[in-house]
Enzyme design. Structure first.
Site, PDB file in Angstrom:
ATOM      1  N   GLY A  59       7.851  10.997   8.520  1.00 55.60           N
ATOM      2  CA  GLY A  59       6.649  10.166   8.521  1.00 55.60           C
ATOM      3  C   GLY A  59       7.034   8.724   8.798  1.00 55.60           C
ATOM      4  O   GLY A  59       8.208   8.405   9.014  1.00 55.60           O
ATOM      5  N   GLY A  60       6.033   7.845   8.775  1.00 55.05           N
ATOM      6  CA  GLY A  60       6.289   6.434   9.035  1.00 55.05           C
ATOM      7  C   GLY A  60       7.131   5.789   7.949  1.00 55.05           C
ATOM      8  O   GLY A  60       7.790   4.781   8.185  1.00 55.05           O
ATOM      9  N   ARG A  61       7.128   6.378   6.746  1.00 53.35           N
ATOM     10  CA  ARG A  61       7.822   5.735   5.627  1.00 53.35           C
ATOM     11  C   ARG A  61       8.941   6.583   5.025  1.00 53.35           C
ATOM     12  O   ARG A  61       9.434   6.299   3.941  1.00 53.35           O
ATOM     13  CB  ARG A  61       6.814   5.386   4.529  1.00 53.35           C
ATOM     14  CG  ARG A  61       5.682   4.493   5.005  1.00 53.35           C
ATOM     15  CD  ARG A  61       4.906   3.927   3.860  1.00 53.35           C
ATOM     16  NE  ARG A  61       3.712   3.223   4.284  1.00 53.35           N
ATOM     17  CZ  ARG A  61       3.679   1.970   4.719  1.00 53.35           C
ATOM     18  NH1 ARG A  61       4.795   1.280   4.799  1.00 53.35           N
ATOM     19  NH2 ARG A  61       2.548   1.403   5.073  1.00 53.35           N
ATOM     20  N   GLY A  62       9.330   7.664   5.696  1.00 56.69           N
ATOM     21  CA  GLY A  62      10.421   8.482   5.159  1.00 56.69           C
ATOM     22  C   GLY A  62      10.369   9.908   5.658  1.00 56.69           C
ATOM     23  O   GLY A  62       9.556  10.246   6.513  1.00 56.69           O
ATOM     24  N   LYS A  78       7.573  14.937   0.365  1.00 57.29           N
ATOM     25  CA  LYS A  78       7.614  13.715   1.172  1.00 57.29           C
ATOM     26  C   LYS A  78       8.302  12.623   0.342  1.00 57.29           C
ATOM     27  O   LYS A  78       7.866  12.298  -0.756  1.00 57.29           O
ATOM     28  CB  LYS A  78       6.202  13.267   1.548  1.00 57.29           C
ATOM     29  CG  LYS A  78       6.178  12.070   2.506  1.00 57.29           C
ATOM     30  CD  LYS A  78       4.830  11.386   2.564  1.00 57.29           C
ATOM     31  CE  LYS A  78       3.851  12.124   3.461  1.00 57.29           C
ATOM     32  NZ  LYS A  78       2.569  11.384   3.600  1.00 57.29           N
ATOM     33  N   ASP A 175      -7.374   8.076   9.276  1.00 58.31           N
ATOM     34  CA  ASP A 175      -6.143   8.227  10.071  1.00 58.31           C
ATOM     35  C   ASP A 175      -6.009   9.668  10.566  1.00 58.31           C
ATOM     36  O   ASP A 175      -4.939  10.265  10.490  1.00 58.31           O
ATOM     37  CB  ASP A 175      -4.922   7.816   9.247  1.00 58.31           C
ATOM     38  CG  ASP A 175      -3.694   7.545  10.126  1.00 58.31           C
ATOM     39  OD1 ASP A 175      -3.865   7.326  11.344  1.00 58.31           O
ATOM     40  OD2 ASP A 175      -2.566   7.562   9.610  1.00 58.31           O
TER      41      ASP A 175
END
Length: 334
Positions: A59-62, A78, A175
């Protein structure tokens, strides 16, 4: 017999049994407003110390890891390494929404964990990954027949209809995109990633524009106006992805990008050109009348003026007749 893995923590045994019982009791009871807080050591054991071979997504953060709690329970974890305010707000928002929301086409949150500055979200496992990976990854959509694509569209519309029409206060996902549509082993689709979701009507003019280029509705991008019709626009883009197998924004050169919506719009309304822009994987596999109908729905969803876009309920009722009964629609296939 339940297989329980025990790991040692300075002589103190940590059993997975209680957490599994909690998972199972929550799922069986279908309780709302309840989610498990999971010990970090259990996540470490289930992911084999977050081994790289267990990474199933990014994902965008990990990263997202496969976690095996026992031989029956697989989950997706996640890991959010970003310690910034935005990441914290999105994490809290996700937990908040997914403890309230229960629907067959919305991902189930099994639990969460906060360990030092790292946060973890534990979801049900979705064996076929994201729609983005299926369409644009190594298989290039070859697993997705015309009927499966229509089923996925109906599943997504059902999830959105629940958010827009059946929650106490309507929810705007904000989103929606192919990477946030996850597919289980039977290609049932579920909406994921509620970090940016808001209650409809609470959006202030000063809020930072969030979302993904190519899916963001023009009125939100230009004026900051966010309504359920913004999700309908994003749904129209996803429908075009399913139809054409193209990305919403394609890089033409280092300085030039092309919008799928702008490129496709003139051809979607021309019946002689329409069959030529369909994904080659499914071209000539559908009834042409069905193809025209899906294109007409997509065109309505991506109208620049939000008031011209249909409600997601109307979209859903237009698509259900195109999906065979065994896949959750009303089409009788002879």
């Amino acid at each position: 017999m339940c297989f329980v893995k025990t790991i040692s923590d300075g002589g103190k045994g940590l059993s997975l049994s209680p957490i599994l019982e909690r998972f199972n009791s929550l799922r069986l009871a279908g309780k709302k407003d309840t989610v498990s807080v999971i010990e970090y050591e259990l996540l470490e054991a289930a992911t084999n110390n977050f081994q790289e071979s267990n990474v199933i997504g990014e994902g965008g953060r990990g990263h997202v890891y496969k976690a095996r709690f026992n031989e029956k329970l697989l989950a997706a974890v996640k890991r959010i390494d970003d310690a910034g305010h935005d990441a914290e707000r999105e994490f809290n928002n996700e937990v908040n929404w997914l403890t309230k929301i229960r629907h067959q086409n919305i991902i189930s949150l099994l639990g969460y964990c906060i360990h030092a500055e790292t946060r973890f979200l534990v979801y049900e496992m979705m064996q076929n990954g994201s729609l983005e990976k299926q369409l644009h990854g190594p298989t290039h959509g070859s697993n997705l027949t015309w009927h499966l694509r229509m089923k996925i569209a109906v599943d997504v519309a059902r999830g959105l209809e629940y958010l827009h029409e059946h929650c106490n206060h309507p929810v705007v996902h904000r989103d929606l995109k192919s990477s946030n549509i996850l597919l289980d082993s039977s290609f049932n689709a579920k909406l994921s990633d509620f970090g940016l979701s808001v209650t409809a009507g609470t959006q202030s003019r000063n809020v930072k524009i969030s979302g993904t280029l190519g899916y963001v509705a023009p009125e939100y991008l230009l004026e900051g106006k966010l309504t359920d019709k913004s999700d309908v626009y994003a749904f129209g883009v996803v429908l075009l992805e399913l139809l054409m197998g193209r990305r919403p924004v394609e890089k033409m050169s280092p300085t030039q990008c092309q919008s799928m919506v702008t490129w496709a719009m003139p051809q979607l309304t021309d019946r002689s050109k329409l069959p030529n822009i369909v994904d080659p994987v499914i071209r000539d596999t559908m009834d042409l009348k069905h193809l025209y109908q899906v294109a007409a729905v997509a065109v309505l969803c991506i109208q620049p003026e939000p008031s011209y876009r249909p409600l997601i309920t109307d979209v859903l009722h237009s698509l259900i007749p195109l999906v065979p009964t065994d896949l959750g629609g009303s089409l009788r296939v002879t």
